[in-house]
Design an enzyme around this catalytic site. Structure first.
Site, PDB file in Angstrom:
ATOM      1  N   LYS A  11      26.484  44.477  28.001  1.00  0.00           N
ATOM      2  CA  LYS A  11      27.381  43.314  28.134  1.00  0.00           C
ATOM      3  C   LYS A  11      27.970  43.217  29.532  1.00  0.00           C
ATOM      4  CE  LYS A  11      30.684  46.360  26.081  1.00  0.00           C
ATOM      5  NZ  LYS A  11      30.878  47.230  24.938  1.00  0.00           N
ATOM      6  N   ARG A  33      39.812  45.861  15.282  1.00  0.00           N
ATOM      7  CA  ARG A  33      39.631  44.893  16.357  1.00  0.00           C
ATOM      8  C   ARG A  33      38.602  43.856  15.933  1.00  0.00           C
ATOM      9  NH1 ARG A  33      36.730  46.676  21.936  1.00  0.00           N
ATOM     10  NH2 ARG A  33      34.999  46.873  20.465  1.00  0.00           N
ATOM     11  N   TYR A  87      48.654  43.843  55.844  1.00  0.00           N
ATOM     12  CA  TYR A  87      49.733  43.090  55.196  1.00  0.00           C
ATOM     13  C   TYR A  87      50.952  43.970  54.931  1.00  0.00           C
ATOM     14  CZ  TYR A  87      46.723  39.056  54.223  1.00  0.00           C
ATOM     15  OH  TYR A  87      45.911  37.964  54.331  1.00  0.00           O
ATOM     16  N   MET A 120      41.737  40.730  50.811  1.00  0.00           N
ATOM     17  CA  MET A 120      40.732  40.049  49.982  1.00  0.00           C
ATOM     18  C   MET A 120      39.311  40.373  50.448  1.00  0.00           C
ATOM     19  SD  MET A 120      40.245  35.985  49.201  1.00  0.00           S
ATOM     20  CE  MET A 120      41.915  35.728  48.643  1.00  0.00           C
TER      21      MET A 120
END
Ligand SMILES: *Cc1c(COP(=O)(O)O)cnc(C)c1O
Length: 346
Positions: free
Chosen positions: A37, A130, A246, A294
């Site tokens: 998955k 679940r 930063y 980023m």
């Protein structure tokens, strides 16, 4: 003409196969499938499924029908199981595709029967609470008329010791014992290490295939599959007292060679590595300094005087260590791997 990628995820196909074979050996007499998955935990489902099929793996588990469709030209669709089951809208395309649903609720069972039935799997909830049919729901002919291949259940705490594993084992054995299924399956990667009682007919590792180590018994037995290589975009020598990145979370304590690499949190190299992560150039260790941005990462390159702009830094991403370093789980680190990195299998 194409642009050379400034960030690569190097993927070790031999390690992937070695990990599957190790887990298959540890699964004893049980067959060993693969949890695929989330695009094979971020590595790339098409590349992974082809390699595992060639190694002998025959049972593949995805979560969504779209994930089954994405690999259905590479392996027989009937060998793909869709864990999240079916909704009304899935029925027609699911039958056209030919992958098998894992039926999780009495409503899903009803839908499958009403649309003609056929081979399927069922998820029994042995205590994770679940997804799956609970013990209290069995009876009243719920499974009558179903052609069930695998009766499966999922362990909630296989990566820990404690009483829940044995309780789930007992519950699953009892529930599955009353169902006409051809095969039974309980264990994920960690469950395989719990021993033969947990193996039944088929195991379903995911994390361990991709280099994750969920239990101490598996330490040293599984190989790292994914490694980032990021290009050095800039090299500067800065003086003591210079703040980096930063919010100036790091201030250079001495004159330092700072390298800026082409990787950031948008690539799945998360903020948790700020001040903790490590890059390497040859044998030199280059500690991450300042905050992960980023698209950029700053490292102290003082230990690598030969490093030049355009060189490649290897980012430490051994999963157990990286998880400890970053405060994220090994699963999150893998499934968070960004799409921007060029995936290069070797
Ligand atoms: C994800 C998943 C697995 C694989 O678990 P790992 O811990 O990654 O080995 C097995 N079974 C089910 C039902 C899953 O959802």
């Amino acid at each position: 003409m194409s642009f050379p990628a400034p960030l690569r995820l190097r993927l070790d196909g031999a390690a992937l196969i070695a990990n599957w074979k190790t887990l298959d050996r540890l699964s004893g007499n049980a067959a060993t499938g693969a949890a695929m998955k989330a695009d094979a935990y971020g590595l790339g489902a098409r590349e992974v499924v082809s390699r595992l099929w060639a190694a002998g793996c025959r049972d593949f588990f995805v979560a969504h029908w779209g994930e089954a469709e994405a690999i259905a030209d590479l392996v027989p669709p009937a060998n793909i199981a869709v864990l999240n089951g079916i909704s009304e809208g899935d029925i027609a395309p699911a039958r056209a595709l030919g992958a098998a649903p894992v039926l999780n609720t009495s409503q899903q069972i009803g839908l499958w029967k009403a649309s003609g039935g056929g081979r399927c799997h069922v998820m029994l909830d042995s205590g994770i609470n679940r997804l799956g049919i609970g013990a209290e729901q069995i009876g009243g002919g719920l499974f009558d008329g179903l052609d069930i291949d695998i009766a499966l259940s999922h362990l909630a705490s296989a990566d820990e010791d404690g009483t829940q594993n044995a309780a789930q084992l007992r519950c699953f054995a009892q529930m599955a014992g009353g169902i006409a299924a051809r095969r039974k399956s309980l264990s994920n990667s960690a469950g395989i290490a719990l021993g033969p009682d947990y193996h039944f007919d088929l195991t379903r590792p995911g994390l361990g295939l991709y280099g994750g180590v969920p239990r101490a018994e598996l330490d040293g037995q599984l190989r790292q599959v994914a490694v980032f290589e990021a290009r050095v975009i800039q090299l500067r020598t800065v003086s003591a007292g210079t703040p980096i990145g930063y919010n100036q979370t790091y201030v250079c304590t001495h004159a330092m060679r700072v390298a800026t690499l082409s990787i950031g949190y948008a690539d799945g190299y998360w903020r948790g590595f700020s001040g903790h992560g490590m890059a390497r150039f040859g044998d030199a260790v280059l500690p991450v300094i300042g905050r992960v941005s980023m698209d950029l990462l700053t490292v102290d390159a003082s230990a690598a005087p030969a490093l030049a702009e355009g060189d490649w830094g290897h980012i430490d991403f051994d999963l157990p260590a990286a998880a400890a370093m970053s405060g994220l789980s090994q699963y999150e680190l893998l499934t968070g791997l960004g799409r921007r990195a060029e995936r290069r299998w070797f």
